[in-house]
Write a protein that holds these residues in place. Structure first.
Motif, PDB file in Angstrom:
ATOM      1  N   THR A  78       0.434  -1.109  -0.411  1.00  0.00           N
ATOM      2  CA  THR A  78      -0.169  -0.159  -0.308  1.00  0.00           C
ATOM      3  C   THR A  78       0.754   1.155   0.061  1.00  0.00           C
ATOM      4  O   THR A  78       0.976   2.333  -0.476  1.00  0.00           O
ATOM      5  CB  THR A  78      -0.999   0.036   1.206  1.00  0.00           C
ATOM      6  OG1 THR A  78      -1.329  -0.955   1.939  1.00  0.00           O
ATOM      7  CG2 THR A  78      -2.224   1.358   0.871  1.00  0.00           C
ATOM      8  N   ASN A 141      -3.835  -3.033   3.070  1.00  0.00           N
ATOM      9  CA  ASN A 141      -5.371  -3.735   2.124  1.00  0.00           C
ATOM     10  C   ASN A 141      -5.742  -4.922   2.859  1.00  0.00           C
ATOM     11  O   ASN A 141      -5.401  -4.798   4.034  1.00  0.00           O
ATOM     12  CB  ASN A 141      -3.962  -4.543   1.050  1.00  0.00           C
ATOM     13  CG  ASN A 141      -4.136  -3.142   0.202  1.00  0.00           C
ATOM     14  OD1 ASN A 141      -4.450  -2.327  -0.195  1.00  0.00           O
ATOM     15  ND2 ASN A 141      -2.173  -3.964  -0.509  1.00  0.00           N
ATOM     16  N   THR A 182      -7.348   3.472  -4.463  1.00  0.00           N
ATOM     17  CA  THR A 182      -6.183   3.499  -3.581  1.00  0.00           C
ATOM     18  C   THR A 182      -5.840   4.737  -4.322  1.00  0.00           C
ATOM     19  O   THR A 182      -5.512   5.917  -3.933  1.00  0.00           O
ATOM     20  CB  THR A 182      -4.834   1.942  -4.536  1.00  0.00           C
ATOM     21  OG1 THR A 182      -5.621   0.810  -4.428  1.00  0.00           O
ATOM     22  CG2 THR A 182      -3.347   2.753  -3.775  1.00  0.00           C
TER      23      THR A 182
END
Length: 346
Positions: A78, A141, A182
């Motif tokens: 991430t 995540n 994202t």
């Protein structure tokens, strides 16, 4: 999926089974030793706006802080995606550094010398170092409704120290949705999504998606097996529960469908004696640290006898993608080339 350690390991089993355990154990000594440095520079563009910050994450939680988060800690993958959008983090947890000190594949383009590594392997998270960073926000995540790589045993302590936000990358979520979410997170943290780099990356992703569609139409009937190798087992993944594979399938990629999925629903584990159960023209092979690669598998007779292996039609699979348009565009471009150039051998 239950949130027990055993059920989490059904997902993590792709790298933690058999001989891979010895590899990831060697990595554990590498985690949590780097000292965080000031992230000044172009990548350090964490939002500095005044006032409260809010974000509705993919677990349905309204995450908020009194001011825009400055001390962000994230799962390595991430963090790597946020980095591609110009947002830096103070600390990471998850595969970040290999045994020889090089960046893990999941670190992407990040400069790992500028982040505090709180844990380098599964179930490792230094809570004391996390607290010392004075975190404003934790991001990661989620494959199954849990916080990926946040250890179950210390989860409560970790989540008390700062708000947490998760982006879904499994289950019913496809890659395009994971990418969009994202990007939403990055924008909320100060990323300029109208910057040329961001705009160009999204356009490249869309063009790469079109290339995969064209490749599957130009070379129909190519069967793709998604596999991962460990010392004693060969895992064959389903395309139904991972964001990347679901998206590839929507573009026309034909995947081998394992018949009997293990607990968790991500893959079927096969002994090496039975590793040739499914025939395929192309193998997408898990490229994560701790999994066996073609050179490691060469001595296994059933691997050597697979039609795709004989034909040299093996492509690395980024099993846990970095969900930025830049990184996922590259995955699609590589996939398009593999399918376009594949011969029917199964």
């Amino acid at each position: 999926m239950p949130k027990s350690r055993s059920s989490l390991l059904t997902r993590r089993g792709l790298i933690a089974a058999g001989g891979a355990l010895s590899l990831v154990a060697a990595l554990s000594a590498c985690g949590g030793t780097d000292k965080a440095k000031d992230g000044a520079g172009e990548a350090d563009k964490t939002a500095a706006a005044s006032g409260p910050w809010t974000f509705k994450d993919d677990l349905g939680k309204d995450v908020s802080t009194k001011a825009a988060p400055k001390n962000v800690v994230a799962f390595t993958g991430t963090a790597a995606a946020l980095y591609d959008y110009g947002v830096s983090v103070k600390g990471v947890f998850g595969p970040t550094k290999t045994a020889d000190g090089k960046p893990d594949v999941q670190a992407g383009s990040m400069d790992i010398s500028k982040v505090e590594i709180l844990g380098n392997v599964y179930d490792e998270f230094n809570v004391e170092k996390y607290a010392a960073l004075q975190p404003d926000l934790l991001v990661t995540n989620s494959w199954d409704g849990s916080y990926w790589y946040v250890p179950e045993a210390s989860k409560d302590k970790i989540l008390k120290l700062a708000p947490a936000a998760a982006i879904k990358v499994g289950g019913d979520v496809s890659m395009d949705k994971a990418l969009a979410r994202t990007a939403d997170l990055a924008k909320s943290l100060g990323a300029d999504m109208n910057a040329k780099k961001a705009v160009d990356a999204k356009a490249r992703f869309e063009a790469a998606s079109a290339k995969v569609r064209e490749a599957t139409k130009a070379n129909p009937g190519i069967k793709v097996l998604v596999g991962s190798g460990a010392a004693d087992l060969f895992y064959v993944s389903t395309a139904k529960t991972s964001a990347d594979l679901k998206y590839f399938e929507s573009l026309g990629v034909e995947f081998v469908a394992p018949e009997k999925l293990d607990e968790g629903g991500f893959f079927e584990s096969l002994s090496w004696e039975n590793a040739g159960k499914y025939k395929a023209d192309v193998i997408l092979l898990d490229n994560r640290t701790g999994t066996l690669q073609p050179k490691d598998l060469a001595a296994k007779p059933t691997w050597a006898e697979m039609p795709a292996v004989k034909a040299g039609q093996i492509t690395p699979r980024v099993t846990e993608p970095i969900f930025s348009y830049e990184k996922c565009a590259q995955l699609l471009e590589d996939l398009a080339k593999s399918i376009q150039g594949a011969k029917k051998v199964s």
